[in-house]
Design a protein around this motif. Structure first.
Motif, PDB file in Angstrom:
ATOM      1  N   ILE A   5      -2.037   0.399  -8.463  1.00  0.00           N
ATOM      2  CA  ILE A   5      -1.382   0.188  -7.165  1.00  0.00           C
ATOM      3  C   ILE A   5      -2.251   0.752  -6.037  1.00  0.00           C
ATOM      4  O   ILE A   5      -2.660   1.918  -6.093  1.00  0.00           O
ATOM      5  CB  ILE A   5       0.006   0.851  -7.169  1.00  0.00           C
ATOM      6  CG1 ILE A   5       0.877   0.163  -8.213  1.00  0.00           C
ATOM      7  CG2 ILE A   5       0.647   0.797  -5.786  1.00  0.00           C
ATOM      8  CD1 ILE A   5       2.045   0.972  -8.662  1.00  0.00           C
ATOM      9  N   PRO A   6      -2.536  -0.063  -5.009  1.00  0.00           N
ATOM     10  CA  PRO A   6      -3.393   0.409  -3.914  1.00  0.00           C
ATOM     11  C   PRO A   6      -2.772   1.609  -3.190  1.00  0.00           C
ATOM     12  O   PRO A   6      -1.596   1.578  -2.823  1.00  0.00           O
ATOM     13  CB  PRO A   6      -3.472  -0.788  -2.970  1.00  0.00           C
ATOM     14  CG  PRO A   6      -3.105  -1.974  -3.800  1.00  0.00           C
ATOM     15  CD  PRO A   6      -2.149  -1.475  -4.831  1.00  0.00           C
ATOM     16  N   VAL A   7      -3.592   2.653  -3.026  1.00  0.00           N
ATOM     17  CA  VAL A   7      -3.096   3.851  -2.336  1.00  0.00           C
ATOM     18  C   VAL A   7      -4.036   4.229  -1.202  1.00  0.00           C
ATOM     19  O   VAL A   7      -5.224   3.887  -1.207  1.00  0.00           O
ATOM     20  CB  VAL A   7      -2.986   5.065  -3.289  1.00  0.00           C
ATOM     21  CG1 VAL A   7      -1.892   4.838  -4.324  1.00  0.00           C
ATOM     22  CG2 VAL A   7      -4.313   5.380  -3.975  1.00  0.00           C
ATOM     23  N   LEU A   8      -3.478   4.923  -0.227  1.00  0.00           N
ATOM     24  CA  LEU A   8      -4.249   5.543   0.839  1.00  0.00           C
ATOM     25  C   LEU A   8      -3.900   7.022   0.805  1.00  0.00           C
ATOM     26  O   LEU A   8      -2.728   7.391   0.972  1.00  0.00           O
ATOM     27  CB  LEU A   8      -3.871   4.924   2.189  1.00  0.00           C
ATOM     28  CG  LEU A   8      -4.310   3.468   2.361  1.00  0.00           C
ATOM     29  CD1 LEU A   8      -3.499   2.778   3.452  1.00  0.00           C
ATOM     30  CD2 LEU A   8      -5.813   3.409   2.669  1.00  0.00           C
ATOM     31  N   THR A  14      -8.626  14.670   9.748  1.00  0.00           N
ATOM     32  CA  THR A  14      -7.983  14.127   8.549  1.00  0.00           C
ATOM     33  C   THR A  14      -8.885  13.091   7.905  1.00  0.00           C
ATOM     34  O   THR A  14      -9.424  12.222   8.595  1.00  0.00           O
ATOM     35  CB  THR A  14      -6.635  13.481   8.940  1.00  0.00           C
ATOM     36  OG1 THR A  14      -5.799  14.485   9.518  1.00  0.00           O
ATOM     37  CG2 THR A  14      -5.938  12.875   7.734  1.00  0.00           C
ATOM     38  N   SER A  15      -9.046  13.174   6.586  1.00  0.00           N
ATOM     39  CA  SER A  15      -9.855  12.194   5.856  1.00  0.00           C
ATOM     40  C   SER A  15      -8.946  11.273   5.064  1.00  0.00           C
ATOM     41  O   SER A  15      -7.982  11.724   4.451  1.00  0.00           O
ATOM     42  CB  SER A  15     -10.797  12.890   4.867  1.00  0.00           C
ATOM     43  OG  SER A  15     -11.622  13.792   5.557  1.00  0.00           O
ATOM     44  N   VAL A  16      -9.292  10.003   5.090  1.00  0.00           N
ATOM     45  CA  VAL A  16      -8.505   9.012   4.352  1.00  0.00           C
ATOM     46  C   VAL A  16      -9.354   8.446   3.224  1.00  0.00           C
ATOM     47  O   VAL A  16     -10.501   8.063   3.432  1.00  0.00           O
ATOM     48  CB  VAL A  16      -8.066   7.861   5.277  1.00  0.00           C
ATOM     49  CG1 VAL A  16      -7.153   6.899   4.526  1.00  0.00           C
ATOM     50  CG2 VAL A  16      -7.362   8.412   6.507  1.00  0.00           C
ATOM     51  N   PHE A  17      -8.772   8.421   2.042  1.00  0.00           N
ATOM     52  CA  PHE A  17      -9.445   7.852   0.874  1.00  0.00           C
ATOM     53  C   PHE A  17      -8.626   6.678   0.349  1.00  0.00           C
ATOM     54  O   PHE A  17      -7.397   6.736   0.316  1.00  0.00           O
ATOM     55  CB  PHE A  17      -9.583   8.899  -0.238  1.00  0.00           C
ATOM     56  CG  PHE A  17     -10.477  10.055   0.147  1.00  0.00           C
ATOM     57  CD1 PHE A  17     -11.809  10.072  -0.250  1.00  0.00           C
ATOM     58  CD2 PHE A  17      -9.996  11.103   0.923  1.00  0.00           C
ATOM     59  CE1 PHE A  17     -12.643  11.128   0.110  1.00  0.00           C
ATOM     60  CE2 PHE A  17     -10.820  12.157   1.288  1.00  0.00           C
ATOM     61  CZ  PHE A  17     -12.159  12.179   0.888  1.00  0.00           C
ATOM     62  N   GLU A  61       0.860  -1.186   0.000  1.00  0.00           N
ATOM     63  CA  GLU A  61       0.000   0.000   0.000  1.00  0.00           C
ATOM     64  C   GLU A  61       0.895   1.235   0.000  1.00  0.00           C
ATOM     65  O   GLU A  61       1.948   1.235   0.640  1.00  0.00           O
ATOM     66  CB  GLU A  61      -0.889   0.031   1.247  1.00  0.00           C
ATOM     67  CG  GLU A  61      -1.913  -1.097   1.287  1.00  0.00           C
ATOM     68  CD  GLU A  61      -2.706  -1.088   2.589  1.00  0.00           C
ATOM     69  OE1 GLU A  61      -3.919  -0.871   2.532  1.00  0.00           O
ATOM     70  OE2 GLU A  61      -2.089  -1.306   3.657  1.00  0.00           O
ATOM     71  N   VAL A  62       0.463   2.261  -0.706  1.00  0.00           N
ATOM     72  CA  VAL A  62       1.238   3.500  -0.756  1.00  0.00           C
ATOM     73  C   VAL A  62       0.434   4.615  -0.098  1.00  0.00           C
ATOM     74  O   VAL A  62      -0.696   4.897  -0.517  1.00  0.00           O
ATOM     75  CB  VAL A  62       1.577   3.893  -2.212  1.00  0.00           C
ATOM     76  CG1 VAL A  62       2.342   5.215  -2.235  1.00  0.00           C
ATOM     77  CG2 VAL A  62       2.395   2.795  -2.896  1.00  0.00           C
ATOM     78  N   MET A  63       0.999   5.224   0.936  1.00  0.00           N
ATOM     79  CA  MET A  63       0.336   6.360   1.588  1.00  0.00           C
ATOM     80  C   MET A  63       0.913   7.648   1.017  1.00  0.00           C
ATOM     81  O   MET A  63       2.129   7.850   0.997  1.00  0.00           O
ATOM     82  CB  MET A  63       0.533   6.304   3.104  1.00  0.00           C
ATOM     83  CG  MET A  63      -0.040   5.023   3.707  1.00  0.00           C
ATOM     84  SD  MET A  63      -0.127   5.063   5.518  1.00  0.00           S
ATOM     85  CE  MET A  63      -1.557   6.119   5.753  1.00  0.00           C
ATOM     86  N   LEU A  64       0.015   8.512   0.552  1.00  0.00           N
ATOM     87  CA  LEU A  64       0.404   9.699  -0.206  1.00  0.00           C
ATOM     88  C   LEU A  64      -0.508  10.846   0.216  1.00  0.00           C
ATOM     89  O   LEU A  64      -1.687  10.616   0.477  1.00  0.00           O
ATOM     90  CB  LEU A  64       0.189   9.366  -1.693  1.00  0.00           C
ATOM     91  CG  LEU A  64       0.513  10.379  -2.769  1.00  0.00           C
ATOM     92  CD1 LEU A  64       2.021  10.495  -2.931  1.00  0.00           C
ATOM     93  CD2 LEU A  64      -0.103   9.949  -4.100  1.00  0.00           C
TER      94      LEU A  64
END
Ligand code: ADP
Length: 509
Positions: free
Chosen positions: A99-102, A89-92, A47-50
Motif C-alpha cells: 500500500i502506497p505510504v507517505l 520535515t522530511s517526507v519519504f 495513499e496513507v500518510m503516517l
C-alpha cells in the motif's frame, strides 16, 4: 478481475497514527490497511500518510525513498503570546504491505517527536506530536499539489485535520478535497488546552466556542479547554464510527460520554454513521498464513489440529486434542474487561480446559503475579504479557474458542479473526460484538458463537460453561460450527463499498 472495480476512480488520502502490520498497536492499524487495500483493489488511488516513527522497521518498507523536505508551520504560546516557528520535515515515499505510504519525519536535531522504541509512549509530548503531524499532512498536500477527492482522517490524533482544512487550507489552495473522520474509539476524545492547539501554528482561540471545538464539560470553570474530536466531528463532511451498534450506543447510551450531545445535533446526526469493520483477509488467512505451521481450510481441518498440537508442545502444555483451548488476545486496558479475563482463566482451568492469554499494555501487574504464583508450572494455562504478531496468529489457529469479554467494544476484530480461523467466539454482547456474534442457543439459524450481557463473573459463566460443554459432549456439532464460521465473509469487500459510497457522495458536490 475487473468486475470488482468501481466506475469512478477516486483519490483518497488517509491520515493516521497507525497502520498494520508494522505500525500497529490495535484495531486502528488493521482498519487503515484493510480499507486501503480494498479500495486499491476497487481501482481507487489510495495513499496513507503516517508518522515515520523511529521504531518502524525500514527493511519492511518497499521502495523507500526520500520525496522532499519542507518547513512545517508550528507555534506555541509563551507568556500569553502566540509565537510562530517552523519545523523542518522530511517526507519519504514507499509501500507498506503493497500500500502506497507517505511517511513524515521531523528534524530530530531539533525535536524528539516520534522518536523511541515504540509507537506510543515515547519521551515526546503526544498531543504536540499529532497536532504537528496533522498540520504537516495538510501542508504537504498543499505544496505537493495534491488535490485528492477525499481526506480521510482517523481518530483523535488527526481530528485537527478537518478543523485546519476548513479554516485555513481550503481557502489557501487546497480546494477540492472533502474531509471524512472515522472514530475508532470514543474513549479518548483528545483533550487540548487552547494554548496547546498553537502547536498547529494556528491559535486555538479560533475554535473556542460552543458551536466549534469548546469542551462543553468545562464551561464556567475552564473555558480554555478544547476537544479535538468534537472539532473534528463539527468540521468534517462525514463522520463514521466502526459499527452500527456502537454508533447507536453513542447516540442513545453512554458510549460517547458528553460528546453525545454533539453527535445528536441535527446537522451532525445526518452525517454520522456506523460502518462495520472488516478484516484484512490477505493478512488473516489460515490457508496461506506463513506464521502458522500447518495451513488449513474448512474442507481440510487437519491443519488446525496440527496447529493446536504444535502450540501445546511449544508452550509446554498438556498435549491433548480433547482439551478445549481458549485464547484471549488483547490489549490489557479496562475496556477489555480485565476482571472477566482473570475470572475466565480460573474458570477454564477448573472446568478442565486450557487458557492462553496474550496481553499487551501496562495494566499487567496482576497477570504477571497470577502467572508466577497460581500457574507457574501449569500444563493448562499460559499467561504471556507481551505483544507478538507471531503468537497471535498461532493462537487463533490453535484455539477452539476466543474470549472477548469487553465492557465496551467499538467494533472488535479479534472475534472476526477467530471465526476465520475456525475458533468459536465467546463475547460480551456490546458494540460491534453484538453486531457480529449471534448466540448459537438463541434459536436463530445464523448462530456463530456464545454471548453474555452482564459484567459479572456469573454472566460470563453462562456463556463459557455452555461452550465448554458443547465442545466436550458434541464434537460433531462443534466442528460443523467451526467450519461454518470459517466460511463467513468478514472481508473488507462489503464495508469498503459503504465507505466508497460516502466518498462518492462527498466528492459529488
Ligand atoms: P483494539 O483496537 O481495541 O485493540 P480490536 O479488536 O479492534 O481491538 O483489534 C485488536 C487487534 O490487535 C487484533 O488484530 C489483535 O489480534 C491484535 N492484538 C491485540 N493484542 C495483541 C497482542 N498482545 N499481541 C498481538 N496482537 C494483538
Amino acid at each position: 478481475g475487473s468486475s470488482g472495480r468501481d466506475p469512478r476512480s477516486l483519490h483518497v488520502v488517509h491520515m493516521t497514527a497507525e497502520m498494520a502490520p508494522i505500525a500497529k498497536v490495535g484495531g486502528l492499524g488493521d482498519v487503515v490497511t484493510g480499507l486501503a487495500r480494498a479500495c486499491l483493489a476497487r481501482g481507487h488511488n489510495v495513499e496513507v500518510m503516517l508518522p515515520f516513527y523511529e521504531s518502524l522497521p525500514e527493511d519492511q518498507i518497499e521502495d523507500l525513498h526520500h520525496e522532499r523536505d519542507f518547513d512545517c508551520p508550528k507555534g506555541r504560546v509563551w507568556d500569553g503570546q502566540m509565537q510562530h516557528s517552523s519545523l523542518r520535515t522530511s517526507v519519504f515515499g514507499g509501500k507498506i504491505d503493497g500500500i502506497p505510504v507517505l511517511l513524515l519525519r521531523p528534524d530530530w536535531d531539533t525535536c524528539n517527536i516520534f522518536r523511541g522504541g515504540r509507537i506510543y509512549g515515547g519521551s515526546y509530548n503526544e498531543l504536540e506530536a499529532y497536532l504537528y503531524f496533522s498540520r504537516a499532512c495538510l501542508e504537504f498536500l498543499r505544496i505537493s499539489g495534491r488535490q485528492p477527492e477525499v481526506i480521510h482522517a482517523h481518530e483523535w490524533q488527526l481530528s485537527a485535520v478537518p478543523m485546519l482544512y476548513w479554516d485555513v487550507y481550503h481557502a489557501g489552495g487546497l480546494s477540492r478535497p472533502r474531509v471524512m473522520l472515522t472514530i475508532h474509539n470514543m474513549d479518548n476524545s483528545g483533550e487540548c488546552r487552547q494554548e496547546e492547539f498553537a502547536y498547529t501554528g494556528i491559535p486555538g482561540e479560533a475554535f473556542a466556542t460552543v458551536d466549534k471545538a469548546l469542551d462543553e464539560r468545562t464551561i464556567g470553570h475552564n473555558p480554555e479547554r478544547l476537544c479535538l474530536m468534537k472539532g473534528g466531528i463539527i468540521y468534517s463532511n462525514a463522520v463514521t464510527t466502526v459499527s452500527p451498534t456502537y454508533a447507536r450506543e453513542a447516540l442513545e447510551g453512554g458510549a460517547a460520554g458528553w460528546l453525545r450531545s454533539t453527535l445528536a445535533k441535527p446537522e451532525v446526526r445526518g452525517k454520522f454513521k456506523g460502518l462495520l469493520n472488516g478484516i484484512d483477509t490477505a493478512l488473516w488467512d489460515p490457508a496461506t498464513d506463513p506464521l502458522i505451521p500447518a495451513p488449513y481450510t474448512p474442507e481440510r481441518l487437519e491443519g488446525k489440529a496440527l496447529c493446536k498440537r504444535y502450540l501445546q508442545q511449544g508452550l509446554g502444555l498438556d498435549v491433548n486434542p480433547d482439551k478445549p483451548m481458549i485464547a484471549c488476545i488483547t490489549r490489557l486496558v479496562p475496556q477489555k474487561g480485565i476482571h472477566l479475563i482473570r475470572h475466565a482463566v480460573y474458570r477454564t482451568a477448573q472446568l478442565g480446559g486450557q487458557f492462553l492469554l496474550l496481553g499487551s499494555g501496562h495494566a499487567d501487574g496482576n497477570f504477571r503475579a497470577m502467572a508466577a504464583n497460581d500457574f507457574k508450572d501449569s500444563r493448562d494455562v499460559r499467561i504471556m504479557v507481551m505483544y507478538s504478531e507471531q503468537l497471535a496468529h498461532l493462537m487463533y489457529a490453535a484455539a477452539d474458542m476466543v474470549l472477548v469479554p469487553s465492557l465496551f467494544e467499538p467494533c472488535g476484530l479479534t472475534q472476526l479473526v477467530a471465526m476465520r480461523y475456525g475458533a468459536i467466539p465467546i463475547v460480551r454482547s456490546t458494540g460491534g460484538l453484538a453486531d457480529t456474534v449471534t448466540d448459537v442457543d438463541a434459536g436463530s439459524e445464523d448462530g456463530n458463537g456464545y454471548s453474555f450481557s452482564g459484567m459479572d463473573n456469573a454472566s460470563l459463566n453462562t456463556a463459557l460453561d455452555r461452550a465448554m460443554q458443547t465442545f466436550k459432549e458434541n464434537r460433531d456439532r462443534w466442528t460443523e460450527l467451526s467450519q461454518r464460521n470459517m466460511r463467513i465473509d468478514w472481508s473488507w469487500e462489503k464495508s469498503a463499498g459503504s465507505y466508497v459510497d460516502i466518498y462518492n457522495q462527498l466528492s459529488s458536490y
